[in-house]
Design a protein around this motif. Structure first.
Motif, PDB file in Angstrom:
ATOM      1  N   ALA A   1       0.830  -1.204   0.000  1.00  0.00           N
ATOM      2  CA  ALA A   1       0.000   0.000   0.000  1.00  0.00           C
ATOM      3  C   ALA A   1       0.865   1.255   0.000  1.00  0.00           C
ATOM      4  N   VAL A   2       1.936   1.249   0.787  1.00  0.00           N
ATOM      5  CA  VAL A   2       2.861   2.384   0.825  1.00  0.00           C
ATOM      6  C   VAL A   2       3.582   2.517  -0.515  1.00  0.00           C
ATOM      7  N   VAL A   3       4.043   1.400  -1.060  1.00  0.00           N
ATOM      8  CA  VAL A   3       4.721   1.412  -2.357  1.00  0.00           C
ATOM      9  C   VAL A   3       3.773   1.942  -3.435  1.00  0.00           C
ATOM     10  N   PHE A   4       2.512   1.503  -3.403  1.00  0.00           N
ATOM     11  CA  PHE A   4       1.531   1.948  -4.390  1.00  0.00           C
ATOM     12  C   PHE A   4       1.333   3.461  -4.324  1.00  0.00           C
ATOM     13  N   PHE A   5       1.277   4.012  -3.112  1.00  0.00           N
ATOM     14  CA  PHE A   5       1.108   5.453  -2.933  1.00  0.00           C
ATOM     15  C   PHE A   5       2.231   6.214  -3.651  1.00  0.00           C
ATOM     16  N   PHE A   6       3.467   5.808  -3.424  1.00  0.00           N
ATOM     17  CA  PHE A   6       4.596   6.499  -4.055  1.00  0.00           C
ATOM     18  C   PHE A   6       4.666   6.210  -5.551  1.00  0.00           C
ATOM     19  N   HIS A   7       4.282   5.016  -5.964  1.00  0.00           N
ATOM     20  CA  HIS A   7       4.226   4.655  -7.385  1.00  0.00           C
ATOM     21  C   HIS A   7       3.260   5.580  -8.120  1.00  0.00           C
ATOM     22  N   GLU A   8       2.080   5.806  -7.526  1.00  0.00           N
ATOM     23  CA  GLU A   8       1.087   6.692  -8.140  1.00  0.00           C
ATOM     24  C   GLU A   8       1.603   8.119  -8.233  1.00  0.00           C
ATOM     25  N   ARG A   9       2.245   8.581  -7.184  1.00  0.00           N
ATOM     26  CA  ARG A   9       2.808   9.947  -7.204  1.00  0.00           C
ATOM     27  C   ARG A   9       3.872  10.077  -8.274  1.00  0.00           C
ATOM     28  N   ALA A  10       4.697   9.052  -8.430  1.00  0.00           N
ATOM     29  CA  ALA A  10       5.748   9.087  -9.452  1.00  0.00           C
ATOM     30  C   ALA A  10       5.129   9.141 -10.845  1.00  0.00           C
ATOM     31  N   TRP A  11       4.100   8.356 -11.087  1.00  0.00           N
ATOM     32  CA  TRP A  11       3.448   8.340 -12.401  1.00  0.00           C
ATOM     33  C   TRP A  11       2.738   9.649 -12.700  1.00  0.00           C
ATOM     34  N   LYS A  12       2.287  10.350 -11.662  1.00  0.00           N
ATOM     35  CA  LYS A  12       1.632  11.643 -11.853  1.00  0.00           C
ATOM     36  C   LYS A  12       2.655  12.773 -11.996  1.00  0.00           C
ATOM     37  N   GLY A  13       3.941  12.445 -11.876  1.00  0.00           N
ATOM     38  CA  GLY A  13       4.988  13.454 -11.967  1.00  0.00           C
ATOM     39  C   GLY A  13       5.171  14.238 -10.690  1.00  0.00           C
ATOM     40  N   GLU A  14       4.533  13.795  -9.616  1.00  0.00           N
ATOM     41  CA  GLU A  14       4.631  14.493  -8.334  1.00  0.00           C
ATOM     42  C   GLU A  14       5.829  14.035  -7.515  1.00  0.00           C
ATOM     43  N   LEU A  15       6.484  13.003  -7.971  1.00  0.00           N
ATOM     44  CA  LEU A  15       7.603  12.435  -7.229  1.00  0.00           C
ATOM     45  C   LEU A  15       8.754  12.272  -8.195  1.00  0.00           C
TER      46      LEU A  15
END
Length: 75
Positions: free
Chosen positions: A45-59
């Motif tokens: 769940a934590v990995v998914f949160f950061f994965h989504e942010r990375a794909w949105k260009g937020e990370l």
């Protein structure tokens, strides 16, 4: 209960059973397999949160990996 919530809960149950079965097959321990089956979804769940942010260009993954956090260090 809304259909999406029921579907999510049923998938969570399935995910926990598969995780337990795989961990038990590798370890032969009910306790260890249970721990792995419970901890793994939380970590994912934590990995998914950061994965989504990375794909949105937020990370900025490369910046994080190279320790560039928006700070400019004098040369």
């Amino acid at each position: 209960m809304p259909r999406d919530l029921v579907k999510t809960v049923s998938f969570l149950g399935l995910h926990l059973m598969v995780g337990f079965a795989v961990a038990f097959a590798f370890t032969g321990s009910f306790a260890l397999a249970g721990g792995i089956a419970l901890v793994e979804p939380c970590v994912n769940a934590v990995v998914f949160f950061f994965h989504e942010r990375a794909w949105k260009g937020e990370l900025r993954v490369l910046d994080i990996l190279t320790h560039r956090h928006g700070h400019h260090h004098p040369s």
